[in-house]
Motif scaffolding. Sequence first.
Motif, PDB file in Angstrom:
ATOM      1  N   THR A 100     -26.899 -62.153  26.141  1.00  0.00           N
ATOM      2  CA  THR A 100     -26.144 -63.011  25.056  1.00  0.00           C
ATOM      3  C   THR A 100     -27.130 -63.105  23.900  1.00  0.00           C
ATOM      4  N   ALA A 134     -23.105 -59.507  24.854  1.00  0.00           N
ATOM      5  CA  ALA A 134     -21.851 -59.945  25.363  1.00  0.00           C
ATOM      6  C   ALA A 134     -21.126 -61.039  24.752  1.00  0.00           C
ATOM      7  N   ALA A 135     -22.023 -61.844  24.109  1.00  0.00           N
ATOM      8  CA  ALA A 135     -21.508 -62.868  23.579  1.00  0.00           C
ATOM      9  C   ALA A 135     -22.407 -63.407  22.259  1.00  0.00           C
ATOM     10  N   LYS A 148     -17.397 -63.387  11.090  1.00  0.00           N
ATOM     11  CA  LYS A 148     -16.292 -62.475  11.358  1.00  0.00           C
ATOM     12  C   LYS A 148     -15.810 -61.628  10.164  1.00  0.00           C
ATOM     13  N   THR A 153     -18.517 -59.404  15.953  1.00  0.00           N
ATOM     14  CA  THR A 153     -17.468 -59.840  17.096  1.00  0.00           C
ATOM     15  C   THR A 153     -18.101 -60.387  18.148  1.00  0.00           C
ATOM     16  N   ASN A 154     -17.403 -60.709  19.153  1.00  0.00           N
ATOM     17  CA  ASN A 154     -17.778 -61.270  20.348  1.00  0.00           C
ATOM     18  C   ASN A 154     -18.482 -62.748  20.119  1.00  0.00           C
ATOM     19  N   ARG A 156     -18.871 -66.858  20.154  1.00  0.00           N
ATOM     20  CA  ARG A 156     -18.522 -67.752  20.958  1.00  0.00           C
ATOM     21  C   ARG A 156     -18.853 -69.311  20.445  1.00  0.00           C
ATOM     22  N   ASN A 327     -21.015 -69.397  28.289  1.00  0.00           N
ATOM     23  CA  ASN A 327     -20.988 -67.934  27.322  1.00  0.00           C
ATOM     24  C   ASN A 327     -22.190 -66.977  27.974  1.00  0.00           C
ATOM     25  N   ARG A 329     -23.636 -64.217  30.342  1.00  0.00           N
ATOM     26  CA  ARG A 329     -23.154 -63.143  31.146  1.00  0.00           C
ATOM     27  C   ARG A 329     -24.211 -62.685  32.213  1.00  0.00           C
TER      28      ARG A 329
END
Length: 340
Positions: A100, A134-135, A148, A153-154, A156, A327, A329
Amino acid sequence: MRILIVSDAWHPQVNGVVRTLMTVRDELQKLGHSVEVIGPDRFRTIPMPSYPEIRLALGAGRKLERLIRAHDPGAIHIATEGPLGFAARRYCLRNGIPFTTAYHTRFPEYVRDRMPVPLALSYALVRRFHAPAAAVMVATQTIEDALKARGFTNIRRWSRGVDTDLFHPRDKAFLSDPRPISLYVGRVSVEKNLEAFLKLDLPGTKYVVGDGPQLEEYRNRYPAAKFVGARHGEELAKFYAAADVFVFPSRTDTFGLVLLEALASGVPVAAFPVPGPLDVIDDPAVGCLDDDLAHAIEAALAIPAEPCRDHAMKWSWRASAEQFLNNLRPLRGSDRLIRS
């Protein structure tokens, strides 16, 4: 869980990123997790151009790989987009390890303030850095919306907190200068837009608490302001509580921990209506956001201490640590390079 954080911002640096990582690390340890932070202090470093207080790690690749393997992490978080961050990202991608990241600083705007680099180019680089994560953790809705819109993307949420035991209303007699006292706490550097505050013709006394590359320049340019350098712990808390208004001139911060520290101290906030203040000062009873900073300061001075303190009490470091943990991974099975 064994959590590994790789960050280009770490001791002996003093800034919001370091304070966030330190506090969340401590909260995670209270929850029973093992947390290791790999920062520039473990490597040969050089001073960052135009900002010598920040040291950049050199040739971190092989040593960083050894440190990661030695820690045997159950989850890896890359906190910054610096040399260590890129080295850790490269290592994870090469070995198929999930990780992350976090968006702590509006890096493209930071670069723009120091050199003629187009925002589109800087954002493309930062977006590429975060794309495999991953986040991507961000502190506020405003920053999430902005990222955005630029193709990130992704995303959190990872909010922030404040130590309400340390930062609380106190006797204002700690500072005896003519009032009202307008206070700034933070780095004394170009990207903080501090001159927007210093050049104002305000009644009372201006205080600046913090160090940075522009400290001596601004001290000479604005002799009427009181520059006291960095302060920590109880002494810092006394400066906050002794002020009548907290002034936050930055237009590039993603959050601003100092906003919560001022509010917890019972001090209203004056700032521009930009990300960070827009998310923290969401109640006009605790501060004023205005493109006219002098007007914001004047309006904030009329705000009493009680609602400011009550607003800050809603922010918890424990909740921040739990968000961070959720959050992550975790590495599983073949993701692990060495035995669990």
